[in-house]
Design an enzyme around this catalytic site. Structure first.
Site, PDB file in Angstrom:
ATOM      1  N   ASP A   1      19.748  10.443  60.887  1.00  0.00           N
ATOM      2  CA  ASP A   1      20.955  10.743  61.663  1.00  0.00           C
ATOM      3  C   ASP A   1      21.151  12.247  61.727  1.00  0.00           C
ATOM      4  O   ASP A   1      21.374  12.895  60.704  1.00  0.00           O
ATOM      5  CB  ASP A   1      22.196  10.120  61.005  1.00  0.00           C
TER       6      ASP A   1
ATOM      7  N   HIS B   1      20.030   2.343  70.486  1.00  0.00           N
ATOM      8  CA  HIS B   1      20.770   3.403  69.792  1.00  0.00           C
ATOM      9  C   HIS B   1      21.749   4.091  70.749  1.00  0.00           C
ATOM     10  O   HIS B   1      21.729   5.321  70.920  1.00  0.00           O
ATOM     11  CB  HIS B   1      19.803   4.427  69.200  1.00  0.00           C
TER      12      HIS B   1
ATOM     13  N   ASP C   1      25.209   4.006  45.248  1.00  0.00           N
ATOM     14  CA  ASP C   1      25.871   3.277  46.325  1.00  0.00           C
ATOM     15  C   ASP C   1      27.363   3.278  46.022  1.00  0.00           C
ATOM     16  O   ASP C   1      27.789   3.611  44.907  1.00  0.00           O
ATOM     17  CB  ASP C   1      25.327   1.843  46.424  1.00  0.00           C
TER      18      ASP C   1
ATOM     19  N   LYS D   1      11.452   0.249  71.122  1.00  0.00           N
ATOM     20  CA  LYS D   1      12.293   1.439  71.086  1.00  0.00           C
ATOM     21  C   LYS D   1      13.143   1.577  72.350  1.00  0.00           C
ATOM     22  O   LYS D   1      12.992   0.837  73.319  1.00  0.00           O
ATOM     23  CB  LYS D   1      11.442   2.689  70.890  1.00  0.00           C
TER      24      LYS D   1
ATOM     25  N   ILE E   1      19.161  -2.877  52.590  1.00  0.00           N
ATOM     26  CA  ILE E   1      17.774  -3.326  52.720  1.00  0.00           C
ATOM     27  C   ILE E   1      16.814  -2.152  52.614  1.00  0.00           C
ATOM     28  O   ILE E   1      15.796  -2.209  51.922  1.00  0.00           O
ATOM     29  CB  ILE E   1      17.566  -4.064  54.057  1.00  0.00           C
TER      30      ILE E   1
END
Length: 365
Positions: A264, A96, A192, A75, A172
């Site tokens: 998010d 990130h 999608d 992380k 994925i």
């Protein structure tokens, strides 16, 4: 090269970036490996296995930072680790950076060579597959009435159909979530924007999976009958809109569940906020939200083995060839280059944070 493996400090995180298998290869190639005490213990790799592989065990993270040419972890670095970074040190982890301005400030100030691991995968990260499968299982769990949910069984029974599940995104993560839900006989709708992804899903999954084009109007039509929503869409950080807004929650049944695997803030799910495994869920307008942003941390043995194997070629190349040659030789490794000795080299971070940045190819000549 001297490589340091840190113990993860994020809440609920028990993965380790390299297992004794990779450490043994590094040792045989003449590299020194330092492992922070108990770094792999909760993933099933006690210190003794690292010692047998040729590593040295250190007591503190401080020792790792002070002695290592390259520091590796799963992380992002935490604020308490910022001061430990050494100028010129190589850092390889899931940083990130676009969402973390303070971290980027430190990486540039410390003049480290920082590589964002999540951007370096040629075939996608194993963590994505783990997160998709585990996210589906978590959603199923919170549909139980004992956890505040609707009280529905994922696959139903004779005379009672399985749950209605909506999966947003067919990458994925999404395919992995669908795989689990479909195998447990849920009725799954996969949305999608890519016709190729949807066409592939027709042949990949059984007939309890149907597909559709992802847009807000389609989602609004589906939501009233959905028991479980799993978001697998990595929403562009510069967008201010959402796929599922706060207003749309009123269309959903009380006790239904949203699992946001993409995690998010301000992303596809407007009401998402990060949680930990200590308090993994919260409720908004009667809808349960599962917001853990490091879901694979719950299965550290499986996740560590797969992830270590996927990132090891990059780490091995840096150790054998030096970071500059490794970056020049591998375009996927270059995609992850975030900061190079005080220069920002990560396009998404530069655009989101409105910073000047330089293409890695230009910097490396």
């Amino acid at each position: 090269m001297k490589i340091g493996i840190l113990k993860e400090v994020k809440d609920g995180e028990s993965r380790v970036v390299l297992t004794p298998t990779e450490v043994k290869v590094l040792s045989r190639n003449g590299h020194s490996v330092l492992v922070e005490k108990n770094a792999g213990l909760n993933a099933g790799f006690p210190d003794q296995l690292y010692l047998e592989a040729g590593a040295e065990i250190t007591q503190l993270a401080k020792d790792i930072f002070e002695q290592s040419d390259m520091v590796v972890k799963v992380k992002e670095i935490s604020p308490k680790e910022y001061a430990l970074l050494q100028p010129g040190q190589i850092l390889f982890s899931c940083l990130h950076p676009a969402a973390n301005k303070e971290e980027v400030d430190v990486l540039l100030e410390k003049k480290v060579v920082a590589i964002t691991a999540e951007d370096t995968h040629r075939f996608g990260s194993p963590n994505c597959e783990v997160a998709g499968k585990l996210g589906a299982l978590m959603g199923i769990q919170y549909l139980l009435s004992t956890n505040g949910g609707l009280g529905k069984l994922v696959g139903g029974v004779g005379g009672v159909p399985g749950i209605q599940a909506l999966v947003l995104g067919g990458g994925i993560v999404g395919k992995s979530a669908v795989d689990v839900l479909a195998s447990l006989r849920a009725q799954v709708r996969l949305l999608d924007i890519n016709i190729g992804v949807l066409r592939e899903a027709q042949f990949l999954f059984p007939k309890n999976v149907t597909t559709g084009f992802s847009n807000q109007e389609t989602i609004k039509e589906i939501l009233p009958n959905v028991d479980l929503v799993i978001n697998c869409v990595k929403w562009p950080k510069q967008r201010a809109d959402h796929l599922i807004t706060r207003e749309m929650l009123c269309m959903m049944q009380k006790g239904s569940v949203i699992v946001d695997i993409s995690a998010d803030v301000g992303g596809a799910i407007e009401t998402y906020r990060p949680t930990t495994f200590n308090e993994p869920v919260y409720t908004v307008d009667g809808v349960i939200h599962f917001g853990v942003d490091n879901i694979p941390g719950a299965v550290p043995n499986t996740a560590s083995i797969a992830y270590a194997a996927s990132v090891f070629p990059h780490i091995h190349s840096i150790a054998n060839n030096g970071v500059e040659k490794a970056l020049i030789d591998d375009e996927y490794l270059r995609k992850g280059l975030t900061a190079f000795k005080g220069v920002l080299t990560h396009e998404e971070t530069g655009n989101i944070q409105e910073r000047q940045w330089v293409k890695p190819e230009e910097l490396l000549n």
